[in-house]
Design an enzyme around this catalytic site. Structure first.
Site, PDB file in Angstrom:
ATOM      1  CG  HIS A  84      -2.176   0.754   1.046  1.00 29.84           C
ATOM      2  ND1 HIS A  84      -2.553   1.758   1.897  1.00 29.84           N
ATOM      3  CD2 HIS A  84      -3.138   0.696   0.103  1.00 29.84           C
ATOM      4  CE1 HIS A  84      -3.700   2.285   1.501  1.00 29.84           C
ATOM      5  NE2 HIS A  84      -4.074   1.658   0.414  1.00 29.84           N
ATOM      6  CG  HIS A  91      -7.176   7.736  -1.710  1.00 27.86           C
ATOM      7  ND1 HIS A  91      -5.844   7.461  -1.921  1.00 27.86           N
ATOM      8  CD2 HIS A  91      -7.795   6.542  -1.656  1.00 27.86           C
ATOM      9  CE1 HIS A  91      -5.664   6.142  -1.997  1.00 27.86           C
ATOM     10  NE2 HIS A  91      -6.827   5.566  -1.836  1.00 27.86           N
TER      11      HIS A  91
END
Length: 605
Positions: A258, A488
């Site tokens: 990630h 985000h």
């Protein structure tokens, strides 16, 4: 199993009840790739999550309010199954991975395109804008004047913390923001080679973000894809001989790669960029994202007495993080970092790498790394012990049946750590504020409901932890002009009770999950982390502020304070708690009661 809660009744199959969920519930799903292989165009042409796939589908095939050509009797989540093979992939019951499925290779043209933003309906549903004019406008908005960008980089931003540009907001709010094309601009250096670490990658789009003269320079892509999604990623890169890959090892189930970082080697030096955006057009279009941009690090002269280390130990920490990949492909970058002077860095590096850690290794990664940094460098005072903590994120994992299982125990203990702080038996005496978009935040956003594709909180997880929602606060960002650009970005901080100061600030890829931050095992003797994550921690002491806090520009803050001590928190403080009718956005249930800003409903399947 029939479940009833704050979100109504939904049928959830037992196979959906995974024991653990990763930070984004967004390991790539093969179904989108298989659709591409069959020639369907509704899905994206790169590996992505089920939530993002649903957003693509709804953009391509919007449903207007009152459309009766669908059924809401069964949640689309009930059709999903979680792979038991440790890959973390989502496999729908109709797409059971044919062994020899041919891949559709989407070969991107190498010519310059006027615009790489995702195609979408006009922002004003009542105005039939010409798409080409909209694209031209997008191009002009996205690319600032060269001198403005240079001034921005070398101006009065001591923190080097930036937001991404957003189309559709007042341009004054984009004056201090960056697009990926700005970051890769020749103004920042004459590129020799680069490395891109990320989760979701559209290779053709990424190549087009580089200036024409840099597009054939060596590019290393560090990713976590496996099997079919890995094959798709490699297929995307076939037209580009300069691209090579490094696959991050993900040996623990439900983990993801990630981390979002760029390493940029120039003729003039080296730059590190740590940010929160995937390498796809949508993430640089109408979302709130964060970027930390390092100074230009000069090469150390041969025989230099200095190691080029900073007071924050950034250089050795970055090398340690890269070494954790245990990959020969990264050795060249490790050597390059060793050859440069990183002494001007004023932030601390905070990463997560998959594994089970004991002894002193427990404090190398995850939330125990944050705890160690705060204990060593964050100033403490009795008045600060009651300061709240605030987390803001775009997804949520399984946190347990109540707060004592992780959030208000080991994780909170790390967030409140400070020098000479012997806090014990926290429970939740310290206020916890969690900022996550409501359904109405998403509905009223620039993108409308499809913005929820990057907020993959699932009904299965939400129904198991309704206790968590009492901590939730709305997304509101008038201060940065981004109230309608869904976040985000992921940030964590320790604000004062009046929200006029913060003791520290962290921008990171890590969402609110045990997979990202780690969870203690074996009576606290072992920390288990599933995913790769990376962020930077801002502490006042590293910026020469002896008061032990940054000021923030809030609605209640006077303008008399020294502007150099303001930290640019990208959303409004104090946060506003959910009202009685507010619900957190959950991606895999329908929303058909009210249209979004494009006049559409949300039915994810």
């Amino acid at each position: 199993m029939l479940q009833e809660g704050a979100h109504g009744k939904w049928t959830v199959s037992s196979s959906d009840e995974s024991t653990e969920e990763n930070s984004d519930s967004d390991k790539p799903c093969t179904s989108a790739l298989l659709e591409a292989a069959r020639g369907k165009t509704s899905g994206p042409q790169y590996p992505c999550s089920e939530a993002r796939k649903a957003a693509h589908k709804r953009k391509a095939s919007p449903l207007k309010l009152g459309d009766k050509s669908f059924s809401t009797q069964v949640s689309p989540a009930a059709k999903q199954r979680t792979s038991q093979e440790g890959s973390g992939w989502c496999l729908s019951s109709s797409d059971e991975e044919p062994e020899d499925q041919e891949k559709h290779v989407h070969k991107e043209a190498l010519k310059e395109e006027k615009n790489d933003a995702p195609e979408e309906r006009p922002l004003n549903p009542h105005k039939d804008d010409d798409l080409e004019n909209q694209k031209a406008e997008e191009y002009n908005e996205t690319h600032s004047e060269a001198q403005d960008t240079w001034d921005l980089l070398n101006g009065g931003n001591p923190f080097r913390f930036f937001l991404t540009k957003v189309r559709g907001i007042e341009q004054s709010y984009n004056s201090g923001a960056l697009h990926i094309k700005d970051i890769l601009s020749p103004l920042f250096g004459t590129l020799v080679s680069s490395a891109q670490f990320n989760y979701c990658i559209d290779v053709g789009w990424l190549v087009r973000q580089y200036p024409q003269e840099f597009r054939k320079k060596p590019l290393l892509i560090v990713h976590g894809e496996k099997r079919e999604s890995k094959a798709e990623l490699i297929a995307q890169a076939r037209p580009y001989e300069n691209i090579s890959f490094c696959q991050a090892k993900l040996d623990i189930a439900f983990g993801t790669h990630h981390t979002k970082m760029m390493l940029l080697l120039y003729e003039e030096g080296l730059r590190v960029v740590i940010h929160t955006s995937n390498l796809i057009a949508e993430d640089w279009h109408q979302k709130t994202q964060g970027i930390w941009l390092s100074p230009l690090y000069p090469r150390l002269p041969q025989g230099a007495a200095s190691s080029g280390e900073s007071e924050t130990n950034f250089k050795s920490d970055l090398v340690s993080y890269l070494m954790a990949y245990n990959s020969p492909a990264l050795k060249e970058w490790i050597d390059l970092i060793q050859e440069h002077d990183l002494s001007e860095t004023r932030v601390y590096l905070l990463g997560s790498t998959p594994g089970r850690y004991q002894g002193s290794d427990k404090e190398r990664w995850g939330h125990l790394r944050l705890r160690k940094l705060l204990k060593e460098h964050a100033s403490s005072a009795p008045a600060k012990e009651s300061w709240p903590v605030l987390g803001q994120f775009s997804s949520i994992g399984s946190l347990g049946v109540d707060g004592s299982k992780w959030l208000c125990s080991e994780f909170l203990e790390s967030l409140v750590a400070a020098r000479s702080n012997a806090t014990t038996h926290l429970k939740c005496d310290v206020p916890v504020h969690l900022v996550y978009p409501t359904v109405n935040n998403v509905r009223q956003s620039l993108e409308g409901y499809p913005a929820g594709g990057s907020l993959p909180y699932s009904i299965q997880t939400a129904q198991k932890q309704l206790w968590l929602h009492s901590y939730f606060h709305k997304w509101s960002a008038e201060v940065s002009g981004r109230s309608h650009a869904m976040p985000h970005i992921k940030t964590y901080m320790r604000p004062s009770p009046d929200f006029q100061k913060i003791a520290w600030f962290l921008v990171t890829s890590a969402n609110l999950s045990k997979a990202a931050w780690g969870a203690l095992e074996k009576n606290g003797s072992q920390l288990m982390i599933r995913s790769y994550e990376l962020g930077v921690l801002f502490l006042p002491s590293a910026f020469g502020l002896d008061k032990g806090y940054f000021h923030v520009r809030g609605k209640m803050l006077s303008e008399s304070n020294d502007s150099a001590t303001y930290f640019p928190v990208p959303f409004d403080l104090p946060p506003e708690q959910y009202g009685s009718k507010d619900q957190p956005w959950i991606w895999n249930i329908p929303y058909t009661d009210a249209p979004d800003t494009h006049g559409n409903m949300w039915v994810p399947s």
